[in-house]
Each structure stands twice: as C-alpha cells, then as structure tokens.
Design a protein around this motif. Structure first.
Motif, PDB file in Angstrom:
ATOM      1  N   TYR A   1      84.246 -16.721 -10.249  1.00 19.49           N
ATOM      2  CA  TYR A   1      83.333 -16.506  -9.039  1.00 19.49           C
ATOM      3  C   TYR A   1      84.447 -15.699  -7.860  1.00 19.49           C
ATOM      4  O   TYR A   1      83.799 -14.744  -7.425  1.00 19.49           O
ATOM      5  N   ILE A   2      85.471 -16.148  -7.628  1.00 21.28           N
ATOM      6  CA  ILE A   2      86.553 -15.756  -6.718  1.00 21.28           C
ATOM      7  C   ILE A   2      86.378 -14.368  -6.929  1.00 21.28           C
ATOM      8  O   ILE A   2      86.719 -13.512  -5.927  1.00 21.28           O
ATOM      9  N   ILE A   3      86.970 -13.762  -7.898  1.00 19.71           N
ATOM     10  CA  ILE A   3      87.047 -12.365  -8.275  1.00 19.71           C
ATOM     11  C   ILE A   3      85.901 -11.368  -8.198  1.00 19.71           C
ATOM     12  O   ILE A   3      86.013 -10.471  -7.422  1.00 19.71           O
ATOM     13  N   THR A   4      84.678 -11.926  -8.616  1.00 19.87           N
ATOM     14  CA  THR A   4      83.498 -11.050  -8.398  1.00 19.87           C
ATOM     15  C   THR A   4      83.363 -11.266  -7.106  1.00 19.87           C
ATOM     16  O   THR A   4      82.658 -10.122  -6.466  1.00 19.87           O
ATOM     17  N   ASN A   5      83.300 -12.228  -6.424  1.00 21.33           N
ATOM     18  CA  ASN A   5      82.779 -12.309  -4.998  1.00 21.33           C
ATOM     19  C   ASN A   5      83.834 -11.519  -3.923  1.00 21.33           C
ATOM     20  O   ASN A   5      83.264 -10.858  -3.283  1.00 21.33           O
ATOM     21  N   ALA A   6      84.811 -11.531  -4.364  1.00 20.85           N
ATOM     22  CA  ALA A   6      85.963 -10.592  -3.666  1.00 20.85           C
ATOM     23  C   ALA A   6      85.684  -9.327  -4.104  1.00 20.85           C
ATOM     24  O   ALA A   6      85.962  -8.534  -2.657  1.00 20.85           O
ATOM     25  N   CYS A   7      85.362  -8.863  -5.072  1.00 20.84           N
ATOM     26  CA  CYS A   7      85.082  -7.439  -5.576  1.00 20.84           C
ATOM     27  C   CYS A   7      83.824  -6.849  -4.456  1.00 20.84           C
ATOM     28  O   CYS A   7      83.830  -5.886  -3.895  1.00 20.84           O
ATOM     29  N   GLU A   8      82.718  -7.823  -4.617  1.00 19.44           N
ATOM     30  CA  GLU A   8      81.513  -7.332  -3.873  1.00 19.44           C
ATOM     31  C   GLU A   8      82.028  -7.358  -2.300  1.00 19.44           C
ATOM     32  O   GLU A   8      81.437  -6.493  -1.668  1.00 19.44           O
ATOM     33  N   ILE A   9      82.705  -8.142  -1.862  1.00 19.74           N
ATOM     34  CA  ILE A   9      83.106  -8.332  -0.133  1.00 19.74           C
ATOM     35  C   ILE A   9      83.795  -7.027  -0.081  1.00 19.74           C
ATOM     36  O   ILE A   9      83.598  -6.381   1.119  1.00 19.74           O
ATOM     37  N   LEU A  10      84.982  -6.910  -0.975  1.00 20.40           N
ATOM     38  CA  LEU A  10      85.782  -5.558  -0.817  1.00 20.40           C
ATOM     39  C   LEU A  10      84.951  -4.196  -0.877  1.00 20.40           C
ATOM     40  O   LEU A  10      85.041  -3.269  -0.067  1.00 20.40           O
ATOM     41  N   MET A  11      84.096  -4.215  -1.652  1.00 18.17           N
ATOM     42  CA  MET A  11      83.080  -3.080  -1.663  1.00 18.17           C
ATOM     43  C   MET A  11      82.162  -2.912  -0.499  1.00 18.17           C
ATOM     44  O   MET A  11      82.014  -1.665  -0.041  1.00 18.17           O
ATOM     45  N   THR A  12      81.632  -3.964  -0.104  1.00 18.23           N
ATOM     46  CA  THR A  12      80.593  -3.926   1.159  1.00 18.23           C
ATOM     47  C   THR A  12      81.379  -3.431   2.338  1.00 18.23           C
ATOM     48  O   THR A  12      81.046  -2.657   3.147  1.00 18.23           O
ATOM     49  N   CYS A  13      82.767  -4.138   2.519  1.00 15.57           N
ATOM     50  CA  CYS A  13      83.356  -3.738   3.735  1.00 15.57           C
ATOM     51  C   CYS A  13      83.898  -2.229   3.546  1.00 15.57           C
ATOM     52  O   CYS A  13      84.052  -1.504   4.747  1.00 15.57           O
ATOM     53  N   VAL A  14      84.464  -1.791   2.446  1.00 20.23           N
ATOM     54  CA  VAL A  14      84.760  -0.344   2.471  1.00 20.23           C
ATOM     55  C   VAL A  14      83.527   0.510   2.632  1.00 20.23           C
ATOM     56  O   VAL A  14      83.661   1.479   3.454  1.00 20.23           O
ATOM     57  N   ILE A  15      82.387   0.236   2.164  1.00 26.60           N
ATOM     58  CA  ILE A  15      81.156   1.072   2.323  1.00 26.60           C
ATOM     59  C   ILE A  15      80.836   1.095   4.176  1.00 26.60           C
ATOM     60  O   ILE A  15      80.570   2.112   4.591  1.00 26.60           O
ATOM     61  N   LEU A  16      80.848  -0.182   4.488  1.00 28.08           N
ATOM     62  CA  LEU A  16      80.418  -0.616   5.926  1.00 28.08           C
ATOM     63  C   LEU A  16      81.691   0.169   6.996  1.00 28.08           C
ATOM     64  O   LEU A  16      81.232   0.800   8.226  1.00 28.08           O
ATOM     65  N   PHE A  17      82.820   0.046   6.611  1.00 29.63           N
ATOM     66  CA  PHE A  17      83.852   0.284   7.848  1.00 29.63           C
ATOM     67  C   PHE A  17      84.497   1.667   7.441  1.00 29.63           C
ATOM     68  O   PHE A  17      85.180   2.523   8.346  1.00 29.63           O
ATOM     69  N   ALA A  18      84.420   2.251   6.211  1.00 34.22           N
ATOM     70  CA  ALA A  18      85.289   3.536   5.746  1.00 34.22           C
ATOM     71  C   ALA A  18      84.344   4.689   5.628  1.00 34.22           C
ATOM     72  O   ALA A  18      84.927   5.788   5.317  1.00 34.22           O
ATOM     73  N   SER A  19      83.004   4.455   5.667  1.00 34.55           N
ATOM     74  CA  SER A  19      82.120   5.572   5.453  1.00 34.55           C
ATOM     75  C   SER A  19      82.204   6.708   6.661  1.00 34.55           C
ATOM     76  O   SER A  19      81.899   7.922   6.172  1.00 34.55           O
ATOM     77  N   SER A  20      82.382   6.327   7.661  1.00 36.71           N
ATOM     78  CA  SER A  20      82.654   7.309   8.873  1.00 36.71           C
ATOM     79  C   SER A  20      83.931   7.774   9.017  1.00 36.71           C
ATOM     80  O   SER A  20      84.373   8.844   9.715  1.00 36.71           O
TER      81      SER A  20
END
Length: 268
Positions: free
Chosen positions: A210-229
């Motif tokens: 659960y920690i691994i999959t949740n961490a992967c989702e959080i990391l992916m969403t943060c990358v999309i949110l903050f790195a897209s620009s």
C-alpha cells in the motif's frame, strides 16, 4: 499551424480511445465483467477530486497564503507539502471506501470498473475537449480562411473570428498520454486490492505494498502538477511511465509473500 492543431487534437482523441480499449482488453484477458455504471461512478469521483484540488490550490497557493507560509518555510516546500498531504488523504479515503464498498463484499469486478473509471477520467475529459476543438477548428478552417495565431493565443480567421487555444498543440497529446499512464497505475492499485481481497497476505507485506503504490501515485500526481510548466513533456511522460513500472514490479514481487492457508482435514 492550423493543420498541426487539427492533427494534434485528432491524435489526442485517438490515444484516449486506445486507452479505453486497452482497459477493455485488460478486463477481457483477466476474465472480468466490465461495468459501465461503476466506471461512470469512478470517473465522477475523479472529477470531484479534481474540482476539490483546484479549490485547494486557489486557497492554499494564493498570494496571501504563500506570503504567510514563506516566513516559516520555502514557498516551493510549502506547495509540495500541501499537495502531498492532499493526495495522501485522497488515496487513503479512496482505498478504504472502495475496499469497503466493493472488494471486501465480493464485488471485485465492479471495484475494478470503478477504479478504471477513476483512472480514465482525466484522459476522457481531455479527449472530450480535444474532440470539440477538432470539430470546431476543422469546421472553421473549411468555411473560413485561416490567418494565423495572434499574441493572445487565438487562431484568427479572415472574417475576424478567433478561437482561443492552448499551445503548444502537441502538449494535448502528452497530457492524454500521461493520463493513460496514470490509468495503468490505478489499475495496478486496483489489482493489488483485488488480490488482497482474494489471497492471504502477511499484514506487513500488505502495508508495504500500500505504501509503495500510494507513494507512486503521489509522486506521479506531484510531477504532473508541479513539473508540467517547467519540464519537457516527453521527460514527464517517461518519468510517469517509470513510476507505473515500479508499482507493477512491486505488485509482482508481492506475490512471493503470499501466505499458505492452513490445511484442515475434512473429517477432523
């Protein structure tokens, strides 16, 4: 310019459709029943979360909030912390809610459909926008002479009509691709929830997964949110694909830690 816009809009729609068919193929291959209704519920849940995220950003990332928090920590660290906490809560609530409504009640197929809709929603929303723009821009190009793209980011035509657009046009393709990868990650999480409901796993292994999959989702969403620009769209797509691959690898490794059920004789 106008041809590039039409091609990018059309390609974005095709990629989203391909993602949908990939999900349907996954259901067929794993011999699961796909539920349109529960897929819609999942997509609706994602939309609610998306609206909540934008409202949170408007409040937490406003000038007043960032100016106050800048005295306590760097603004970048504050924004990342807010996003991580938000996505952490979302993942936690979603896990227990979906598990309670579907997987713990023997409704695994409906639970997988819900999660599929949750993952596909971003690609579907983007595809609907691209489909509208494809038809609108194509009709305008056929009925009116295209002049060019003005400084206000609008496609201008000889009649004086203008169509507001987001540029670069190729970014629409990468947005849909990123959401398609996000769909794969959500399906990996759903597969873990399904396997956890059917097979006996050690609590420590379950918690770790659960920690691994949740961490992967959080990391992916943060990358999309903050790195897209700030980061190249190709780089973001590759990073998201690597994150999803790591989650899939973690799920495959979890199978090794399945506990054996104790054997009991029938007539003891």
């Amino acid at each position: 310019m106008i041809n590039k816009a039409i091609l990018c809009y059309g390609a974005s729609v095709l990629i989203a459709v391909a993602a949908l068919f990939a999900v349907l193929y996954f259901f067929k291959k794993t011999k699961r029943r796909f539920s349109v209704l529960h897929t819609f519920f999942g997509a609706l849940s994602f939309t609610v979360i998306l609206i909540a995220m934008f409202l949170l950003m408007l409040y937490s990332f406003s000038d007043n909030s960032t100016a106050y928090m800048s005295a306590l920590m760097p603004v970048g660290a504050y924004k990342i912390a807010v996003a991580v906490i938000f996505f952490l809560i979302v993942g936690l609530v979603r896990y227990f809610a979906v598990n309670a409504l579907y997987f713990s009640r023997g409704k695994e197929d409906k639970g997988m459909s819900f999660m599929s809709g949750y993952g596909l929603a971003g690609a579907i929303i983007t595809a609907l926008y691209c489909m509208f723009m494809f038809v609108y821009v194509l009709y305008s190009a056929v009925t009116d002479k295209f002049i060019g793209l003005n400084d206000g980011q609008a496609l201008m035509f000889e009649s004086g009509a203008g169509i507001a657009v987001f540029t670069p046009f190729v970014s629409h393709i990468f947005v849909v691709m990123i959401f398609a990868v996000y769909t794969a990650l959500i399906l990996i999480i759903a597969e873990f929830m399904d396997q956890h409901a059917k097979l006996p796993y050690r609590k420590r292994s379950t918690f770790l997964m659960y920690i691994i999959t949740n961490a992967c989702e959080i990391l992916m969403t943060c990358v999309i949110l903050f790195a897209s620009s700030k980061v190249n769209a190709v780089t973001i797509s590759i990073v998201c694909a690597v994150i999803a691959a790591l989650a899939a690898l973690a799920l495959a490794m979890l199978y090794k830690y399945k506990e054996e059920l104790p054997y009991s004789k029938q007539f003891d």
